[in-house]
Design an enzyme around this catalytic site. Structure first.
Site, short mmCIF file in Angstrom:
data_model
loop_
_atom_site.label_atom_id
_atom_site.label_comp_id
_atom_site.label_asym_id
_atom_site.label_seq_id
_atom_site.Cartn_x
_atom_site.Cartn_y
_atom_site.Cartn_z
N ASN A 165 -1.20 -16.76 24.78
CA ASN A 165 -1.96 -15.51 24.93
C ASN A 165 -3.30 -16.10 25.41
OD1 ASN A 165 0.29 -14.06 24.19
ND2 ASN A 165 -0.50 -13.75 22.05
N HIS A 217 -10.66 -1.68 11.87
CA HIS A 217 -9.42 -2.45 11.67
C HIS A 217 -9.10 -3.57 12.54
CE1 HIS A 217 -4.97 -2.11 10.03
NE2 HIS A 217 -5.64 -3.64 9.33
N ASP A 240 -8.99 -9.01 9.77
CA ASP A 240 -8.57 -7.75 9.44
C ASP A 240 -9.66 -6.54 9.53
OD1 ASP A 240 -6.46 -6.13 8.18
OD2 ASP A 240 -7.30 -5.96 6.32
N ARG A 255 0.65 -1.14 -0.23
CA ARG A 255 -0.11 0.15 -0.06
C ARG A 255 0.83 1.25 -0.06
NH1 ARG A 255 -2.23 1.16 4.32
NH2 ARG A 255 -1.34 -0.47 5.97
N LYS A 314 -9.23 -2.06 1.98
CA LYS A 314 -8.90 -1.07 2.94
C LYS A 314 -9.85 0.20 2.21
CE LYS A 314 -5.75 -3.02 5.27
NZ LYS A 314 -5.95 -3.50 6.60
N CYS A 357 1.20 -6.70 13.50
CA CYS A 357 1.35 -6.72 15.18
C CYS A 357 0.78 -8.32 15.55
CB CYS A 357 0.57 -5.68 15.85
SG CYS A 357 1.66 -4.16 16.09
N TYR A 362 -1.29 -3.53 -6.66
CA TYR A 362 -0.97 -4.49 -5.50
C TYR A 362 -2.05 -4.18 -4.54
CZ TYR A 362 1.96 -7.38 -2.80
OH TYR A 362 2.71 -8.41 -2.01
N GLY A 363 -2.57 -5.22 -3.70
CA GLY A 363 -3.28 -5.37 -2.52
C GLY A 363 -4.29 -4.33 -2.31
N ARG A 388 2.60 -12.02 0.11
CA ARG A 388 0.75 -12.12 0.50
C ARG A 388 0.50 -13.61 0.16
NH1 ARG A 388 -1.43 -8.11 3.89
NH2 ARG A 388 -0.02 -6.41 3.82
N SER A 404 -0.71 -2.72 11.55
CA SER A 404 -0.47 -3.55 10.67
C SER A 404 0.94 -4.23 11.31
CB SER A 404 -0.09 -3.07 9.33
OG SER A 404 -1.07 -2.34 8.85
N LYS A 419 -2.06 -9.81 14.17
CA LYS A 419 -3.49 -9.92 14.07
C LYS A 419 -4.12 -11.04 13.73
CE LYS A 419 -6.26 -6.36 12.29
NZ LYS A 419 -5.28 -5.89 11.04
C1 OXD Z 1 -2.71 -3.92 6.45
C2 OXD Z 1 -3.15 -5.08 5.69
O1 OXD Z 1 -1.83 -3.22 5.94
O2 OXD Z 1 -3.90 -5.66 6.19
O3 OXD Z 1 -3.10 -3.49 7.43
O4 OXD Z 1 -2.72 -5.28 4.47
MN MN Z 2 -4.97 -4.56 7.81
#
Ligand code: OXD
Ligand code: MN
Length: 593
Positions: free
Chosen positions: A504, A239, A286, A69, A219, A263, A210-211, A377, A261, A265
């Protein structure tokens, strides 16, 4: 032509202006996907992976300039800058619309224009929203097929008059007659524009394939445009992952979690609890759309139909569920290719002796450069996920919201906010410490990423905070989700204090108990922390010293944190700090005095 005049007029305008060679409607049928995948392989734009290793899966390699992105080239375009606010790139729509329209002139020459009707959220659900993406990228068509619900059923709803968001995408690389196409066509960086027009509920993306720049349902729509719609309609587009937890006593809790992003998720969304007889199931990794229902509870749906996950670091050790989810029917982008026609990325396993890297070149073990791109990805359908909850297509009531980031110091492993408003404060200050991994003069400082939404809020961040407060007023404290601040990443002398991953689940168990108002906590100035005595630490090897440090609330560190928050608030909001944040900051200061 369709039975919707608005759609017809738009498509005709695009056909005349972008001048594609032909138009194809995406029907959503599997054989259309399969035929296009075959075409991509035959034309050399994709590689079919070894079907005995990775059935029905493809590898694409992007242009080295088009790998992620591009936030610098992402715009919120409105008539007035104040509506975009201080955290968004803004260009007046009077300036940007004609500029981009010029770029689109003839931009699909020599290419097919795919018309992809799609639903964000299960088709026909009240909370779902529709879009039509017009794109000249077959890669985008294939990915949208996995990431959204596409095709004829959605078109029928649009033909019956259901509103849709117009999403226009072009890679910005028209072909001259007879010109051979590139493996990954795109435009140079200064010509890339990823533009949201929230006032028109419209997306124009130009120059990147891309993405999140190109799969416009994700997004651009499900976060930026949806957040603007949600503000007007009284719900939230966030998010966030969505996770279902079932205790050994069969008590079910649904929780969401917002983390910046990279971390973890997706790892948390697919957690394998180490605690005996606890079960975790996945609903999304996401994005979550959240709405208070008439009963006063907040419900969530995942608007997406697939995972667009980072491969780097994903392995059977870190995330076996993700590994199972990408065993077949997956599109890989920018990973390395093995000699036996499978894929490889950094962190998967010990590197083989030879690979073809993401540029298509030979790579040998020991080389200093990585064979895969760090933002490589996988695109895989939700239904591939072995831990997918049965009710993944129904709104689920949320008991807890987790906010978090990477903070080597100050922030304890877990704490609960005193109230929903205090939770809004926690969301507003979350972020990650800038590490030496990026070249940055701000190493050691915190990059705040409010609600993990910094690049995704489609309007002014002050209004966004106030909107959260308005949401709180739609219900009562006893019914609203409890809000928690987690930090898996606290360190001592460079070493993580907490083992993370499946462990966790111990923290998740404490969260579930808090949702049932169990007396398992201690009050501190920053919020409610676990009473360590009451945490389930059975079979966990962690020293008492590390445990104490993981939960430490250090007054000195917090006084510094408060100063840093004050500076940050001033930078963002100057003299107009949203009231809820001002109040909560002064309550925090009072609790420390
Ligand atoms: C991000 C993604 O960058 O999900 O948050 O691609
Ligand atoms: Mn994301």
């Amino acid at each position: 032509m369709t039975k919707n005049n608005v759609l017809n007029a738009w498509l005709e305008e695009l056909n005349n202006h972008l001048e594609p060679e032909k138009i194809i409607f995406w029907t959503g049928e599997q054989n259309q996907y399969d035929d296009l995948a075959n075409e991509m392989v035959q034309s050399g734009k994709a590689i079919r992976l070894n079907p005995t290793k990775r059935p029905r899966s493809l590898l694409f390699r992007s242009d080295p300039s088009d790998v992620a992105r591009v936030e610098k080239r992402t715009f919120i375009s409105t008539s007035d800058q104040a509506t975009a606010g201080p955290t968004n790139n803004w260009i007046s729509k009077d300036e940007l619309m004609p500029l981009m329209w010029d770029l689109y002139k003839g931009s699909m020459k020599g290419r097919i224009m795919y018309v992809i009707p799609f639903s964000m959220g299960p088709i026909g659900l009240d909370m779902s929203r529709l879009g039509v993406e017009v794109t000249d990228s077959p890669y985008v068509a294939l990915n949208m097929h996995i990431m959204t619900r596409t095709g004829n059923k959605v078109l029928e709803m649009i033909e019956k008059g259901k509103e849709f968001v117009k999403c226009l995408h072009s890679v910005g690389y028209p072909l001259k007659p007879g010109e051979e196409d590139l493996e990954w066509p795109c435009a140079p960086i200064e010509k890339k524009y990823i533009t949201q027009f929230p006032e028109e509920r419209m997306i124009w993306s130009y120059g990147s394939g891309y993405g999140g720049n190109a799969l416009l349902g994700k997004k651009c729509f499900a976060l930026r445009i949806a957040s603007a719609i949600a503000k007007d309609e009284g719900w939230l587009a966030e998010h966030m992952l969505i996770l279902k937890l079932t205790s050994p006593e069969n008590k079910v809790k649904y929780i969401t979690g917002a983390f910046p992003s990279a971390c973890g998720k997706t790892n948390l969304a697919m957690i394998n609890p180490t605690l005996e007889n606890w079960k975790a199931e996945t609903l999304g990794d996401d994005i979550a759309w959240l709405k208070i229902h008439e009963d006063g509870y907040m419900y969530a749906i995942n608007p997406e139909a697939g995972f667009f996950g980072v491969t780097s670091g994903t392995s059977y050790k870190t995330n076996p569920t993700a590994m199972e989810s990408i065993k077949s029917d997956t599109i890989f982008t920018n990973v390395a290719l093995t000699d036996d026609g499978d894929v490889w990325w950094d962190g998967l396993s010990e590197a083989p002796n030879h690979l073809i890297d993401w540029h298509g070149n030979d790579w040998y073990k020991g080389s200093e450069i990585r064979p895969d791109h760090p933002n490589a990805r996988f695109t895989a359908p939700l239904t591939n996920c072995p831990s997918l909850a049965d009710e993944y297509e129904t709104p689920v009531p949320i008991s807890a919201i987790l906010f978090g980031g990477r903070r080597p110091s100050t922030i304890p492993l877990i704490h609960q906010s005193y109230s929903f408003d205090h939770g809004i404060f926690i969301g507003s200050i979350m972020g990650s410490e800038i590490t030496a991994a990026a070249i940055d003069e701000n190493i050691g400082k915190v990059r705040r990423d409010p609600f993990a939404m910094l690049p995704f809020i489609g309007y002014n961040v002050s209004d966004y905070i106030n909107h959260w407060k308005e949401i709180a007023l739609q219900s009562t404290e006893d019914k609203l989700p409890k809000i928690f601040f987690v930090n898996w990443f606290r360190k001592d002398n460079g070493k993580f204090l907490w083992p993370g991953f499946g462990e966790n689940s111990r923290v998740l168990k404490w969260i579930c108990e808090r949702c049932d108002n169990e007396e398992n906590y201690l009050s501190t100035p920053i919020g409610l922390l676990p009473d360590i005595e009451k945490l389930d630490l059975k079979n966990l090897s962690i020293s008492q010293e590390y445990l104490n440090k993981a939960f430490e609330v250090n007054k000195e560190e917090w006084l510094e944190e408060i100063e840093s928050i004050r500076r940050y608030y001033y930078e963002i909001y100057s003299d107009n700090v949203p009231t809820v944040l001002k109040e909560q900051l002064s309550l925090l200061i009072q609790r420390f005095s």
